[in-house]
Design an enzyme around this catalytic site. Structure first.
Site, mmCIF file in Angstrom:
data_model
loop_
_atom_site.group_PDB
_atom_site.id
_atom_site.type_symbol
_atom_site.label_atom_id
_atom_site.label_comp_id
_atom_site.label_asym_id
_atom_site.label_seq_id
_atom_site.Cartn_x
_atom_site.Cartn_y
_atom_site.Cartn_z
ATOM 1 N N ARG A 53 0.875 -1.172 0.000
ATOM 2 C CA ARG A 53 0.000 0.000 0.000
ATOM 3 C C ARG A 53 0.914 1.224 0.000
ATOM 4 O O ARG A 53 2.134 1.114 0.014
ATOM 5 C CB ARG A 53 -1.015 -0.008 1.165
ATOM 6 N N GLY A 54 0.275 2.410 -0.033
ATOM 7 C CA GLY A 54 1.067 3.624 -0.209
ATOM 8 C C GLY A 54 1.160 3.902 -1.699
ATOM 9 O O GLY A 54 1.451 2.999 -2.495
ATOM 10 N N ARG A 90 -7.213 -0.281 -6.721
ATOM 11 C CA ARG A 90 -7.469 0.758 -5.713
ATOM 12 C C ARG A 90 -7.784 2.062 -6.440
ATOM 13 O O ARG A 90 -7.099 2.414 -7.397
ATOM 14 C CB ARG A 90 -6.269 0.929 -4.776
ATOM 15 N N GLN A 203 -2.226 2.745 10.110
ATOM 16 C CA GLN A 203 -0.928 2.736 9.430
ATOM 17 C C GLN A 203 0.134 3.492 10.229
ATOM 18 O O GLN A 203 1.321 3.189 10.122
ATOM 19 C CB GLN A 203 -1.050 3.376 8.037
ATOM 20 N N ASP A 244 -1.939 10.851 -2.070
ATOM 21 C CA ASP A 244 -2.380 9.797 -2.983
ATOM 22 C C ASP A 244 -2.794 10.368 -4.331
ATOM 23 O O ASP A 244 -2.789 9.664 -5.340
ATOM 24 C CB ASP A 244 -3.533 9.010 -2.372
ATOM 25 N N ASN A 254 -5.278 12.525 0.723
ATOM 26 C CA ASN A 254 -4.375 11.677 1.512
ATOM 27 C C ASN A 254 -5.251 10.944 2.536
ATOM 28 O O ASN A 254 -6.465 11.138 2.589
ATOM 29 C CB ASN A 254 -3.281 12.526 2.175
ATOM 30 N N LYS A 255 -4.609 10.121 3.328
ATOM 31 C CA LYS A 255 -5.344 9.258 4.259
ATOM 32 C C LYS A 255 -6.351 10.040 5.092
ATOM 33 O O LYS A 255 -6.070 11.165 5.527
ATOM 34 C CB LYS A 255 -4.327 8.551 5.161
HETATM 35 O O1 MRU Z 1 -4.471 3.302 2.231
HETATM 36 P P1 MRU Z 1 -2.981 3.473 2.144
HETATM 37 O O2 MRU Z 1 -2.262 2.912 3.329
HETATM 38 O O3 MRU Z 1 -2.434 2.989 0.830
HETATM 39 O O4 MRU Z 1 -2.793 5.044 2.191
HETATM 40 C C1 MRU Z 1 -1.508 5.575 2.192
HETATM 41 C C2 MRU Z 1 -1.482 7.041 2.324
HETATM 42 O O5 MRU Z 1 -2.482 7.702 2.444
HETATM 43 C C3 MRU Z 1 -0.127 7.681 2.196
HETATM 44 O O6 MRU Z 1 -0.041 8.819 2.998
HETATM 45 C C4 MRU Z 1 0.082 8.093 0.737
HETATM 46 O O7 MRU Z 1 -0.183 7.007 -0.111
HETATM 47 C C5 MRU Z 1 1.452 8.561 0.476
HETATM 48 S S1 MRU Z 1 2.611 7.233 0.452
HETATM 49 C C6 MRU Z 1 3.935 7.746 -0.454
#
Ligand code: MRU
Length: 368
Positions: A53-54, A90, A203, A244, A254-255
């Site tokens: 993920r990320g 995703r 996370q 993201d 972002n998250k």
């Molecule tokens: O749902 P995830 O864990 O994939 O979300 C990740 C994030 O929101 C990160 O902050 C984002 O992807 C940046 S990672 C370089």
């Protein structure tokens, strides 16, 4: 700190030169397990289930997923159908589409007989580029940290707050939000990181705390709800998060929970930075709140939680009354006006159409 050896990257090609090794992030921090991806379906499954993920890592995994698929069918049809499977894995991180588009465009120009080899080579290039771009983000962010540190009493650490995991394991190395942190550590600058837990998937608690701990970066885990309180009491000098998807006018997905931190930072005059690579920019979009697709995730992530018992067993327990209806938006959008600056591999800019165009060129910005 040099970039980690290739053997420590969050994704690497196996010694057989065919399969791909990833760290199963769903098991962290309780178990460090490497998983081997041999097929398109396994790559798609790894992204979908968040073994990887990320945003950056999702993109590179998808690139290798295409290479794995071409081993079975290198024709145009094979390429297009693998693209279709991976693009659905995703919805919010645009690096997925960015990497898949780059791969497909490149491979279409290569004769079918040479496509497999070319796909692996291109995926490897994306991997190495990710390491280099994140490292560059680290250098640009480091200059910001130095200036902020100069305002602190001598010897006192810079107090950085981050959310989710935009770290080494969300990328191929260095991370985006963590790159300036690692560079500061490397330069011997005193630094302390507030790690917000990042409910519902945690996370921050599971991944960022694990990653910073492994690198001996001083940090303290906080509940998501504590960030505003810490800011109000003068305990945060700067907020830095990843992205993201960034729109052409600088709005940032972002998250979930990022937006609230930006609001609190604005209220308390604390600089709020977003660090990301060029592949996170969606030049097709302007208004992020209106147009960025937000992943809707299982309610179970909100009503339940997974952890480890004292006896070392991984268990899931229910938090909410049985039958409670829960909603689980995976991301939120922080409008550009709340962002102090964007830190990219090309430098730092204002969160605006003009700022992004200055760094990435008019051509990119006019792609719409
Ligand atoms: O749902 P995830 O864990 O994939 O979300 C990740 C994030 O929101 C990160 O902050 C984002 O992807 C940046 S990672 C370089």
């Amino acid at each position: 700190m040099k970039p980690s050896p290739a053997s420590e990257r969050s994704l690497r090609l196996a010694p057989d030169g065919v399969s791909v090794l990833i760290l199963d992030q769903t098991l962290l921090p309780h178990a460090v397990k490497t998983v081997r991806l041999r097929t398109l379906d396994q790559a798609a499954h790894a992204i979908r289930t968040m073994q990887v993920r990320g945003s950056n890592l999702i993109g590179v995994t998808a690139a290798y997923g295409l290479a794995l698929a071409l081993r079975v069918d290198p024709s145009d049809r094979g390429l297009d159908s693998a693209y279709a499977v991976l693009i659905e894995t995703r919805p919010t991180a645009v690096n997925l589409r960015w990497a898949l588009d780059l791969m497909r465009e490149h491979l279409r120009g290569i004769p079918v007989a040479r496509r497999i080899e070319a796909a692996y080579a291109k995926a490897a290039e994306l991997l190495e580029d990710d390491v280099a771009t994140n490292r560059a983000i680290g250098d640009h962010g480091l200059e910001i940290f130095r200036k902020l540190l100069a305002k602190r009493p001598p010897g006192e650490p810079l107090r950085v707050l981050t959310h989710c995991n935009a770290g080494r394991i969300a990328t191929l190395d260095w991370g985006t939000a963590t790159a300036p942190i690692y560079r500061a550590q490397q330069e011997g600058l005193p630094i302390h990181v507030w790690v917000s837990e990042t409910r519902p998937r945690n996370q921050g608690a599971a991944l960022t705390a694990w990653e910073l701990g492994g690198r001996q970066v001083p940090h303290t885990l906080i509940a998501d709800n504590a960030a505003g309180h810490l800011m109000q009491h003068g305990l945060v000098d700067v907020v830095i998060v990843g992205a993201d998807r960034v729109t052409a006018q600088g709005d940032v997905a972002n998250k979930i929970g990022t937006y609230l931190k930006a609001l609190a930072a604005r209220e308390h005059g604390i600089p709020f930075y977003v660090a990301f690579v060029g592949g996170s920019v969606d030049w097709n979009l302007l208004d992020g709140v209106r147009d960025i697709p937000i992943e809707q995730r299982s309610a179970r992530e909100v009503t339940h939680i997974t952890g480890m018992t004292a006896a070392g067993k991984r268990v899931e327990v229910r938090l909410a009354p049985e039958g409670t209806i829960a909603r689980n938006d995976g991301f939120d959008v922080t409008p550009a006006k709340f962002i102090t600056g964007l830190i990219t591999e090309r430098g730092v800019c204002r969160a605006s159409a003009a700022g992004l165009a200055r760094l990435f060129g008019r051509a990119a910005a006019q792609r719409r």
